[in-house]
Design a protein around this motif. Structure first.
Motif: not given
Length: 182
Positions: A3-6, A24-26, A33-40
């Motif tokens: 699974l790649s980051p969204l 934070p918004r930015q 977000a980084g790989n983990a959160l962007a994938t989650m």
């Protein structure tokens, strides 16, 4: 990577809401977000529900940050999770651990009684899914009830995250980590 980051063009209000409590918004974008959160966030409902719990373990826990990072680093090594090892090496340094202590923790080695107990507890929880009476009693001489609960949930949560990150193939975010000798 399974699974790649969204991709950025698929980030919508649901993804933004999922990350609002943690970032934070930015930083609510694939790079920030980084790989983990962007994938989650491929499952925004799960992410929105999980992140407040994870934020408690990271920022609201009764467990001192140093002990938390020792436990997480041991779990990361036991679960063979490169993402968690890399990410929590930086967090361990920020919590006051040395690179030697970080390397030793991954091997289950400590030079202090409480550190040794925390590492032993992480190992025991990984292997047995419980703590022996002797480990619980020894830890209870140093930690109060809330800290013991936070320790068990920290180990369990980071084992779950390691399982997910390994399965998804999430790669470390070196560009988001503090500089240190790798």
């Amino acid at each position: 990577m399974r699974l790649s980051p969204l991709p950025a063009d698929q980030w919508d209000d649901a993804v933004n809401a999922a990350l609002a409590g943690m970032l934070p918004r930015q930083r609510r974008n694939p790079q920030g977000a980084g790989n983990a959160l962007a994938t989650m966030v491929r499952n925004p409902e799960l992410t929105r529900t999980f992140l407040p719990f994870n934020a408690h373990l990271l920022f609201g826990s009764t467990l001192p940050a140093r002990l938390r990072e020792l436990a997480v680093l041991r779990v990361a090594a036991l679960c063979k999770c490169p993402y968690e090892v890399e990410h929590h090496t930086g967090m361990g340094l920020a919590a006051g651990l040395t690179l030697e202590e970080i390397a030793d923790a991954q091997e289950g080695v400590a030079h202090d009684d409480l550190d040794r107990l925390v590492l032993a507890a992480a190992t025991e929880l990984d292997r047995e899914s419980t703590l022996s009476d002797s480990t619980w009693s020894a830890l209870a001489e140093h930690l109060d009830e809330r800290q013991l609960i936070d320790l068990v949930f920290t180990v369990g949560t980071y084992a779950t995250l390691a399982m997910a990150f390994n399965t998804f193939g999430i790669e470390p975010d070196r560009e988001l980590q503090p500089e240190y000798e790798r």
